[in-house]
Design a protein around this motif. Structure first.
Motif, PDB file in Angstrom:
ATOM      1  N   ASN B 154       0.835  -1.211   0.000  1.00 40.89           N
ATOM      2  CA  ASN B 154       0.000   0.000   0.000  1.00 40.89           C
ATOM      3  C   ASN B 154       0.860   1.246   0.000  1.00 40.89           C
ATOM      4  O   ASN B 154       0.541   2.240  -0.666  1.00 40.89           O
ATOM      5  N   ALA B 155       1.953   1.212   0.747  1.00 45.07           N
ATOM      6  CA  ALA B 155       2.822   2.393   0.814  1.00 45.07           C
ATOM      7  C   ALA B 155       3.480   2.675  -0.536  1.00 45.07           C
ATOM      8  O   ALA B 155       3.570   3.833  -0.955  1.00 45.07           O
ATOM      9  N   ILE B 156       3.909   1.629  -1.199  1.00 42.92           N
ATOM     10  CA  ILE B 156       4.547   1.822  -2.514  1.00 42.92           C
ATOM     11  C   ILE B 156       3.543   2.406  -3.508  1.00 42.92           C
ATOM     12  O   ILE B 156       3.839   3.358  -4.246  1.00 42.92           O
ATOM     13  N   VAL B 157       2.344   1.837  -3.517  1.00 42.74           N
ATOM     14  CA  VAL B 157       1.295   2.380  -4.402  1.00 42.74           C
ATOM     15  C   VAL B 157       0.956   3.797  -3.974  1.00 42.74           C
ATOM     16  O   VAL B 157       0.729   4.684  -4.810  1.00 42.74           O
ATOM     17  N   GLY B 158       0.948   4.024  -2.664  1.00 52.40           N
ATOM     18  CA  GLY B 158       0.603   5.350  -2.165  1.00 52.40           C
ATOM     19  C   GLY B 158       1.579   6.424  -2.589  1.00 52.40           C
ATOM     20  O   GLY B 158       1.169   7.563  -2.881  1.00 52.40           O
ATOM     21  N   VAL B 159       2.845   6.103  -2.653  1.00 45.77           N
ATOM     22  CA  VAL B 159       3.848   7.111  -3.050  1.00 45.77           C
ATOM     23  C   VAL B 159       3.524   7.625  -4.454  1.00 45.77           C
ATOM     24  O   VAL B 159       3.514   8.843  -4.701  1.00 45.77           O
ATOM     25  N   PHE B 160       3.260   6.706  -5.353  1.00 57.17           N
ATOM     26  CA  PHE B 160       2.937   7.114  -6.726  1.00 57.17           C
ATOM     27  C   PHE B 160       1.596   7.842  -6.781  1.00 57.17           C
ATOM     28  O   PHE B 160       1.431   8.829  -7.523  1.00 57.17           O
ATOM     29  N   LEU B 161       0.648   7.350  -6.003  1.00 53.66           N
ATOM     30  CA  LEU B 161      -0.667   7.997  -5.985  1.00 53.66           C
ATOM     31  C   LEU B 161      -0.553   9.420  -5.451  1.00 53.66           C
ATOM     32  O   LEU B 161      -1.178  10.350  -5.982  1.00 53.66           O
ATOM     33  N   PHE B 162       0.247   9.618  -4.396  1.00 58.25           N
ATOM     34  CA  PHE B 162       0.387  10.957  -3.810  1.00 58.25           C
ATOM     35  C   PHE B 162       1.011  11.925  -4.810  1.00 58.25           C
ATOM     36  O   PHE B 162       0.589  13.088  -4.915  1.00 58.25           O
ATOM     37  N   PHE B 163       2.002  11.474  -5.529  1.00 57.42           N
ATOM     38  CA  PHE B 163       2.616  12.365  -6.528  1.00 57.42           C
ATOM     39  C   PHE B 163       1.625  12.727  -7.621  1.00 57.42           C
ATOM     40  O   PHE B 163       1.643  13.837  -8.168  1.00 57.42           O
ATOM     41  N   ALA B 164       0.746  11.767  -7.953  1.00 57.21           N
ATOM     42  CA  ALA B 164      -0.271  12.072  -8.973  1.00 57.21           C
ATOM     43  C   ALA B 164      -1.298  13.064  -8.456  1.00 57.21           C
ATOM     44  O   ALA B 164      -1.794  13.916  -9.204  1.00 57.21           O
ATOM     45  N   LEU B 165      -1.606  12.969  -7.157  1.00 55.54           N
ATOM     46  CA  LEU B 165      -2.612  13.864  -6.598  1.00 55.54           C
ATOM     47  C   LEU B 165      -2.025  15.220  -6.208  1.00 55.54           C
ATOM     48  O   LEU B 165      -2.780  16.157  -5.912  1.00 55.54           O
ATOM     49  N   ASP B 166      -0.721  15.356  -6.198  1.00 59.16           N
ATOM     50  CA  ASP B 166      -0.091  16.635  -5.822  1.00 59.16           C
ATOM     51  C   ASP B 166      -0.485  17.766  -6.768  1.00 59.16           C
ATOM     52  O   ASP B 166      -0.474  18.935  -6.388  1.00 59.16           O
ATOM     53  N   ARG B 167      -0.834  17.415  -7.989  1.00 58.50           N
ATOM     54  CA  ARG B 167      -1.166  18.468  -8.948  1.00 58.50           C
ATOM     55  C   ARG B 167      -2.467  19.173  -8.585  1.00 58.50           C
ATOM     56  O   ARG B 167      -2.751  20.254  -9.113  1.00 58.50           O
ATOM     57  N   PHE B 168      -3.278  18.549  -7.741  1.00 59.39           N
ATOM     58  CA  PHE B 168      -4.560  19.165  -7.388  1.00 59.39           C
ATOM     59  C   PHE B 168      -4.459  20.055  -6.141  1.00 59.39           C
ATOM     60  O   PHE B 168      -5.446  20.643  -5.722  1.00 59.39           O
ATOM     61  N   LYS B 169      -3.251  20.140  -5.572  1.00 62.10           N
ATOM     62  CA  LYS B 169      -3.110  20.963  -4.370  1.00 62.10           C
ATOM     63  C   LYS B 169      -3.218  22.428  -4.720  1.00 62.10           C
ATOM     64  O   LYS B 169      -2.737  22.885  -5.767  1.00 62.10           O
ATOM     65  N   GLN B 170      -3.811  23.183  -3.803  1.00 62.57           N
ATOM     66  CA  GLN B 170      -3.894  24.635  -3.944  1.00 62.57           C
ATOM     67  C   GLN B 170      -3.374  25.247  -2.656  1.00 62.57           C
ATOM     68  O   GLN B 170      -3.853  24.913  -1.574  1.00 62.57           O
ATOM     69  N   ARG B 171      -2.399  26.116  -2.792  1.00 63.06           N
ATOM     70  CA  ARG B 171      -1.830  26.740  -1.603  1.00 63.06           C
ATOM     71  C   ARG B 171      -2.842  27.701  -0.995  1.00 63.06           C
ATOM     72  O   ARG B 171      -3.531  28.434  -1.701  1.00 63.06           O
ATOM     73  N   THR B 172      -2.915  27.695   0.333  1.00 69.54           N
ATOM     74  CA  THR B 172      -3.830  28.628   1.018  1.00 69.54           C
ATOM     75  C   THR B 172      -3.167  29.996   1.194  1.00 69.54           C
ATOM     76  O   THR B 172      -1.949  30.124   1.207  1.00 69.54           O
TER      77      THR B 172
END
Lengths: 416, 172
Positions: B154-172
């Protein structure tokens, strides 16, 4: 007060949320005996996910059908020819099995046993799963609108799959037999020992409550016993793969399910069971010779044997029967005939007319003298003529049936 | 890297718009329910848990983290045959703990994310086991090798998933 609330705001919210969820759990656990109703949150969650699963399943099925039915057509004709030959072989086997079933029903009727018969089923497609290792369930695309109800049996042509756990409007939840909360009444086919088939946490299927002093071997078939009142008796459950010592005085029997629970696509839901005494009166016995007489036109005749049959006035039943000794050795029916022989008691079988169409049935003592090749006229010459490729005059020594040479006393030829 | 306390101004806090806040968890729940049908091994993954951890460590708000985890866990329970709330409780705890840890730690690099995800996967399983066994009285077997391997995958899959989801971050 405000400073305490402000300082521990996060912790208070956490405790509050956890408390609410524990309270919800307590309410649910208290009402687990009621399987007819479902929580609203469950209905919302299922209704929001299953339409997308159905749509994706439809798209997947459509593209697969397009590829398989219109593009990938290699070998269809050859496969069709092979399948038709297989159908013919199975019809012949069915004749023999019908005899066994009729015998069993006559015996059951004597003891006034009642059987459960599957009278109605609904086909359904598997559209999703529970997505958890702790809960082995699947979702099917039929629900209350199709007449499904909880605790209905779900099966495939290979074996049992599970039972309906919850029913929604157009979807149903099926609990698989390898789930740890599942339980099915099972019986070993050969030893007739009854136990309970359960699933384990790791997804394996085991048969419980078999004492250690009972002989159980790997390879034995397990069928439903009918004791759970959900699955009819006799449906295949699986095959024993490993036997070991379990807790207390019971065996630990591991079973490989007959149905492939990881690759389910279509299932049948048993919606109606009929309980009745087996009928003694079955349809009239069907001879294998009659079935062969209805040979499908597209299946080509085998040239070696057919050329010989056309030489004389061979009556239709006798010509195909004459080919039986050569063919019987190669058909897969061979393993089962010993059982059939054991079931059919010779005394009873001889009372009825012998069945020339079933090669496994060897009526003993039923006028073997009439079939001796010494009687040169009428019936015996026919098989001899069949097997003589040159079509010459019938000879007392049969050339073709080497099986007769090895089994001189067994009347395998021709109807009587 | 030593673990130091950092104030909220020094640690970047991100937010997400509503379509992402609802769509990503919903997609994770859908995939978790649909993919095991074709790939039975996929049942070992816990996509809703990975999404919970990601949102928790990105937002760095304990209240937001626990509410997100609770909602995702409850909906995940609703798709199973088990009582609703077991996964809800475990993911509530994980959401709270991950967001609290995110306030104190910089978890933007892959190594930290891998380690954090392994730890929280094990925490999630422990809480799940305790709740299922003690509260609901379910028969749940525990196997350390299986749980550790599952956490690592899960952690290995999560690392890749997190990098993919980083593009949706918006700084406050």
């Amino acid at each position: 007060m405000e400073s305490v609330l402000g300082r521990y705001k996060n912790l208070i919210v956490l405790v509050g949320v956890l408390f609410a969820q524990v309270l919800g759990l307590a309410v649910q656990v208290k009402r687990t005996t009621d399987t007819q109703s479902s929580r609203l949150i469950r209905i919302w969650a299922v209704d929001s996910v299953t339409p997308f699963e159905k749509m994706l399943n439809w798209m997947h099925g459509g593209s697969w059908n397009l590829w398989h039915n219109y593009i990938y057509l290699r070998g269809v004709r050859a496969e069709n020819r092979g399948l038709k030959a297989e159908i013919e072989r199975l019809r012949l086997e069915q004749v023999r099995l019908n005899e066994d079933a009729a015998q069993a029903r006559r015996l059951q009727a004597l003891f006034a046993f009642k059987e459960q018969f599957i009278s109605q089923t609904v086909a359904a497609q598997v559209i999703g799963s529970g997505g958890s290792e702790q809960s082995r369930i699947i979702y099917i695309d039929k629900g209350e609108s199709s007449g499904l109800k909880p605790d209905m049996a779900v099966i495939t042509v290979d074996g049992i799959v599970g039972k309906i756990l919850r029913v929604f409007r157009s979807t149903s939840q099926v609990l698989l037999i390898d789930d740890q909360s599942s339980g099915v009444g099972g019986i070993l086919e050969t030893t007739r020992l009854q136990g309970i088939v359960r699933g384990t946490r790791s997804g394996e299927v085991v048969l419980e409550h078999i004492m250690t002093d009972n002989p159980v071997q790997a390879g034995e078939l397990v069928r439903t016993s009918g004791g759970d009142r959900i699955f009819p008796k006799g449906l295949p459950v699986g095959t024993v793969t490993r036997v070991g010592n379990g807790p207390d005085l019971f065996l630990s029997i591991l079973i490989r399910p007959a149905a492939n629970l990881n690759k389910l696509e279509e299932v049948l839901v048993v919606t109606k069971l009929v309980e009745q005494e087996p009928n003694q009166l079955e349809t009239g016995p069907v001879r294998a010779a009659d079935i062969l007489a209805q040979r499908l036109p597209s299946v080509p005749d085998k040239p070696a044997t057919n050329d010989a049959t056309k030489g004389t006035d061979s009556p239709a039943p006798s010509a195909p029967v004459a080919k039986k000794p050569a063919e019987a050795a190669s058909t897969p029916i061979a393993p089962t005939p010993p059982k059939a022989i054991q079931k059919i008691s010779p005394g009873q079988q001889s009372a009825s007319s012998p069945k020339p169409g079933s090669p496994a049935v060897k009526p003993t003592g039923s006028a073997p003298g009439a079939l001796k090749p010494a009687t040169e006229k009428s019936p015996p010459p026919a098989p001899i003529q069949v097997l003589d490729p040159t079509g010459s005059a019938p000879k007392p020594k049969p050339v073709a049936p080497p099986a007769d040479a090895t089994q001189p006393a067994q009347p395998q030829d021709g109807p009587q | 890297m030593p673990i130091t306390y950092t104030s909220g101004e020094q640690v970047e806090v991100y937010r997400f718009n509503w379509p992402i806040t609802i769509g990503v968890p919903a997609t994770a729940l859908f995939l978790q329910a649909w993919l095991p049908r074709y790939f039975p091994a996929f049942a070992m993954l816990d996509l809703p848990l990975l999404v919970t951890i990601f949102f928790a460590i990105s937002r760095r708000n304990p209240v937001s983290g626990l509410l997100t985890g609770g909602a995702i866990g409850v909906f995940q329970d609703a798709l199973t045959s088990l009582p609703i709330g077991i996964n809800g409780i475990s993911k509530t705890v994980v959401g709270y703990a991950a967001s609290s840890l995110g306030v104190r730690l910089d978890v933007e690099n892959a190594g930290a994310r891998l380690l954090v995800t392994v730890v929280f996967c094990v925490v999630n399983k422990i809480v799940y086991f305790v709740v299922a066994h003690l509260l609901v009285n379910l028969t749940v077997q525990w196997s350390w090798p299986h749980e550790l391997w599952s956490a690592l995958i899960n952690a290995i899959v999560g690392v890749f998933l997190f990098f993919a989801l980083d593009r949706f971050k918006q700084r406050t």
